[in-house]
Design a protein around this motif. Structure first.
Motif, PDB file in Angstrom:
ATOM      1  N   THR A 160       0.849  -1.192   0.000  1.00 49.90           N
ATOM      2  CA  THR A 160       0.000   0.000   0.000  1.00 49.90           C
ATOM      3  C   THR A 160       0.884   1.242   0.000  1.00 49.90           C
ATOM      4  O   THR A 160       1.797   1.369   0.810  1.00 49.90           O
ATOM      5  CB  THR A 160      -0.935   0.031   1.220  1.00 49.90           C
ATOM      6  OG1 THR A 160      -1.863  -1.054   1.131  1.00 49.90           O
ATOM      7  CG2 THR A 160      -1.734   1.336   1.256  1.00 49.90           C
ATOM      8  N   SER A 167      -4.148  10.206  -0.698  1.00 50.59           N
ATOM      9  CA  SER A 167      -4.734   9.071  -1.407  1.00 50.59           C
ATOM     10  C   SER A 167      -3.910   7.818  -1.130  1.00 50.59           C
ATOM     11  O   SER A 167      -2.711   7.893  -0.823  1.00 50.59           O
ATOM     12  CB  SER A 167      -4.784   9.334  -2.914  1.00 50.59           C
ATOM     13  OG  SER A 167      -5.599  10.446  -3.213  1.00 50.59           O
ATOM     14  N   VAL A 169      -3.060   3.694  -2.539  1.00 55.05           N
ATOM     15  CA  VAL A 169      -3.094   2.736  -3.639  1.00 55.05           C
ATOM     16  C   VAL A 169      -2.576   1.403  -3.098  1.00 55.05           C
ATOM     17  O   VAL A 169      -1.462   1.341  -2.572  1.00 55.05           O
ATOM     18  CB  VAL A 169      -2.227   3.197  -4.826  1.00 55.05           C
ATOM     19  CG1 VAL A 169      -2.205   2.135  -5.914  1.00 55.05           C
ATOM     20  CG2 VAL A 169      -2.742   4.520  -5.380  1.00 55.05           C
ATOM     21  N   GLU A 203      -6.386  -1.448  -5.731  1.00 56.47           N
ATOM     22  CA  GLU A 203      -7.521  -0.753  -5.119  1.00 56.47           C
ATOM     23  C   GLU A 203      -7.056   0.621  -4.671  1.00 56.47           C
ATOM     24  O   GLU A 203      -5.973   0.762  -4.092  1.00 56.47           O
ATOM     25  CB  GLU A 203      -8.069  -1.544  -3.933  1.00 56.47           C
ATOM     26  CG  GLU A 203      -9.291  -0.897  -3.295  1.00 56.47           C
ATOM     27  CD  GLU A 203      -9.996  -1.803  -2.303  1.00 56.47           C
ATOM     28  OE1 GLU A 203     -10.740  -1.283  -1.457  1.00 56.47           O
ATOM     29  OE2 GLU A 203      -9.795  -3.041  -2.381  1.00 56.47           O
ATOM     30  N   SER A 204      -7.877   1.637  -4.931  1.00 56.89           N
ATOM     31  CA  SER A 204      -7.482   3.014  -4.672  1.00 56.89           C
ATOM     32  C   SER A 204      -8.520   3.718  -3.809  1.00 56.89           C
ATOM     33  O   SER A 204      -9.726   3.548  -4.008  1.00 56.89           O
ATOM     34  CB  SER A 204      -7.307   3.789  -5.988  1.00 56.89           C
ATOM     35  OG  SER A 204      -6.415   3.123  -6.856  1.00 56.89           O
ATOM     36  N   VAL A 206      -9.063   7.537  -3.233  1.00 59.72           N
ATOM     37  CA  VAL A 206      -8.571   8.779  -3.815  1.00 59.72           C
ATOM     38  C   VAL A 206      -9.212   9.976  -3.127  1.00 59.72           C
ATOM     39  O   VAL A 206     -10.440  10.074  -3.033  1.00 59.72           O
ATOM     40  CB  VAL A 206      -8.854   8.830  -5.328  1.00 59.72           C
ATOM     41  CG1 VAL A 206      -8.261  10.084  -5.949  1.00 59.72           C
ATOM     42  CG2 VAL A 206      -8.281   7.580  -6.012  1.00 59.72           C
ATOM     43  N   ILE A 218      -5.879   4.826 -13.352  1.00 53.29           N
ATOM     44  CA  ILE A 218      -5.348   3.470 -13.365  1.00 53.29           C
ATOM     45  C   ILE A 218      -5.542   2.947 -14.783  1.00 53.29           C
ATOM     46  O   ILE A 218      -6.677   2.898 -15.277  1.00 53.29           O
ATOM     47  CB  ILE A 218      -6.064   2.547 -12.365  1.00 53.29           C
ATOM     48  CG1 ILE A 218      -5.965   3.122 -10.945  1.00 53.29           C
ATOM     49  CG2 ILE A 218      -5.475   1.142 -12.429  1.00 53.29           C
ATOM     50  CD1 ILE A 218      -4.576   3.119 -10.359  1.00 53.29           C
ATOM     51  N   ARG A 231     -13.503   5.570  -4.003  1.00 53.25           N
ATOM     52  CA  ARG A 231     -12.845   4.311  -3.666  1.00 53.25           C
ATOM     53  C   ARG A 231     -13.266   3.294  -4.712  1.00 53.25           C
ATOM     54  O   ARG A 231     -14.456   3.045  -4.893  1.00 53.25           O
ATOM     55  CB  ARG A 231     -13.223   3.846  -2.264  1.00 53.25           C
ATOM     56  CG  ARG A 231     -12.524   2.547  -1.870  1.00 53.25           C
ATOM     57  CD  ARG A 231     -12.604   2.275  -0.384  1.00 53.25           C
ATOM     58  NE  ARG A 231     -11.795   1.123  -0.037  1.00 53.25           N
ATOM     59  CZ  ARG A 231     -11.445   0.801   1.203  1.00 53.25           C
ATOM     60  NH1 ARG A 231     -11.830   1.564   2.206  1.00 53.25           N
ATOM     61  NH2 ARG A 231     -10.710  -0.263   1.449  1.00 53.25           N
ATOM     62  N   LYS A 233     -11.625  -0.189  -7.448  1.00 49.26           N
ATOM     63  CA  LYS A 233     -10.523  -1.096  -7.772  1.00 49.26           C
ATOM     64  C   LYS A 233     -10.599  -1.487  -9.236  1.00 49.26           C
ATOM     65  O   LYS A 233     -11.671  -1.489  -9.853  1.00 49.26           O
ATOM     66  CB  LYS A 233     -10.540  -2.328  -6.878  1.00 49.26           C
ATOM     67  CG  LYS A 233     -11.720  -3.247  -7.049  1.00 49.26           C
ATOM     68  CD  LYS A 233     -11.611  -4.434  -6.085  1.00 49.26           C
ATOM     69  CE  LYS A 233     -12.781  -5.385  -6.251  1.00 49.26           C
ATOM     70  NZ  LYS A 233     -12.689  -6.539  -5.316  1.00 49.26           N
TER      71      LYS A 233
END
Length: 483
Positions: A160, A167, A169, A203-204, A206, A218, A231, A233
């Motif tokens: 992570t 943010s 990731v 998975e983000s 942001v 992405i 949020r 992915k």
């Protein structure tokens, strides 16, 4: 450089009172400069604008006291030589000083960007990084990554990253993610963050964008997923040539992947355009490489966990889920935190039962989701659970030369005050006990003069610690007495 046939049109804007004196001088200089520019190669040299498929984009800048075209170009554009571009675009010369309040146009594709860094806040299992074409090396928490770094994870490997704007990731197991861009535009302060997903899932979380030109994307070989605060992915399977986008919060714009490696996004400073497909919260989409972007599909609702408050005190950590309608499988993940930033386990199962094997004692969080036939994981549900394994060994046997039957047991965590309950019955369910003794403090118990027959028994250990009662029972065992 100007060509002999190029015509440069120059004009002097009507001045306001505050800038009238300066612009009168600027007009004379501009006329002289325009005359020499139109004369051909002998005029001053300027940079050719970059070739663009769309109309040029510009950013407004209002001069401050002490500004000059040289200084503005040096601070906010690719280099001081860009002063000539500013002069041509805005029809002004390049004096040493400019009055405050003059509105200039700056070319968006020439805006300077500063490099930023990403901080590794959590890793688990096999996780590696490499810069450019260098070989991979182990990735540790607290490492700093930059544009050009590549991340690779193995089975039960997770990473992570935290970005400067807060943010996050997360790269899941068996994943490959490249940091394509990690910059901030000097003039506007907008972030420009692009990640290339080669394989697996990212998975983000942001932070909501504050600038119209903030960019977070992405990219997979199939699609480009861009957000402005959400949020979500993105999962890419190279074998199936398929990208899945799942949105939990906010909205994600999904576009086809750029062709021939070209960046289809607008330059820094230009507002992002509407996407081909907008996927909102509680929806996802599936896109196959070379095909049109898939339409939004509603996600399956979150399933429930059976006995969510149960302490995981067995030899393995296992969960039972309430079967969900339309689910073809389930995904169960374990993390050290509720936001699932510090993942340590990830398991897909076809039945509503997941066994993770052993885990050290501690407090964890399990996230469960139902998987649909199209491969999309549904909405997640997170539960906290405690792993607290208590070893309880028990044995039983007759005493020599007597009709007594002796039961012995041993419990781990011996330093914790423990009470025991002994139950003996004629049936496996022990619903009608022959003996039921509570509040035993020792490690043995003797029963005398039992009639012939088959008996079943168990011992239950009770420990009170940190304001909570923990209870562990041995397996129900049986023995036979024959006279």
């Amino acid at each position: 450089m100007f060509s002999p046939t190029m015509t440069v049109r120059c004009s002097v804007p009507v001045p306001g009172r505050r800038a009238a004196g300066w612009l009168l001088m600027a007009g004379l200089i501009a006329m002289s400069w325009c005359g020499s520019a139109s004369a051909g190669p002998a005029g001053p040299r300027t940079l050719n604008p970059r070739a663009k498929a769309t109309a040029p984009a510009y950013v407004r800048y209002t001069t401050r006291e002490g500004d000059s075209l040289y200084g503005i170009a040096n601070r906010y554009l690719d280099g001081t030589a860009d002063w000539a571009t500013l002069s041509r675009l805005n029809h002004v010369p390049a004096p040493r000083r400019m009055p405050a309040g003059i509105v200039l146009r700056l070319p968006a594709d020439r805006l300077k960007q500063d490099w930023e860094t990403a901080h590794v806040v959590a890793t688990s299992g096999p996780a590696e990084r490499a810069f450019g074409k260098n070989p991979y090396a182990p990735l540790r928490p607290d490492a700093t990554l930059v544009e050009g770094d590549r991340i690779r994870t193995g089975p039960n490997g997770f990473v992570t990253l935290e970005l400067p704007d807060g943010s996050f990731v997360t790269v899941s197991q068996d994943g490959e993610l490249d940091i394509g861009k990690l910059r901030r535009t000097t003039l506007t302060g907008a972030g420009d963050r692009v990640f290339d997903l080669r394989h697996g899932e990212v998975e983000s979380q942001v932070t909501h964008a504050k600038k119209p030109d903030d960019r977070f994307q992405i990219r997979s070989p199939s699609v480009v997923a861009g957000v402005r605060g959400t949020r979500f992915k993105v999962t890419y399977s190279g074998d199936a040539q398929t990208t899945m986008v799942t949105v939990f919060d906010g909205a994600v714009g999904v576009d086809p992947a750029a062709q021939n490696g070209r960046d289809a996004a607008p330059p820094p400073g230009a507002a992002l355009q509407a996407s081909e497909q907008l996927v909102k919260a509680r929806f996802g989409n599936v896109t196959r490489s070379g095909s049109a972007v898939g339409g939004p599909v509603e996600l399956l609702p979150a399933p429930a966990l059976v006995q969510p408050a149960r302490v995981q005190d067995g030899q393995t950590v296992a969960f039972d889920l309430v079967p969900a309608d339309h689910a073809v499988g389930y995904r169960v993940q374990i993390a050290r935190d509720a936001d699932q930033l510090d993942l340590i386990r990830d398991l897909r199962v076809s039945a509503p039962h997941a066994d993770f094997g052993d885990l050290p004692d501690g407090t964890y969080f399990v996230r469960i989701a139902a998987t649909a036939a199209n491969g999309l994981d549904g909405l997640p549900q997170v539960y906290a659970f405690e792993r607290r394994q208590v070893g309880l060994e028990a044995s039983a046997g007759p005493r020599a030369n007597s009709h007594d039957y002796e039961f012995r047991w041993f419990v781990s965590r011996a330093r914790v005050d423990t009470r025991f309950r002994f139950v003996l019955g004629k049936t496996p369910d022990l619903r009608q006990p022959v003996v039921d003794r509570t509040d035993l403090s020792g490690g043995q118990f003797v029963v005398s003069d039992l009639p012939a027959g088959v008996y079943y028994w168990t011992i239950i250990a009770e420990q009170f610690q940190n304001g909570r009662l923990y209870e562990t029972g041995s397996a129900v065992r049986s023995f036979t007495i024959a006279r």
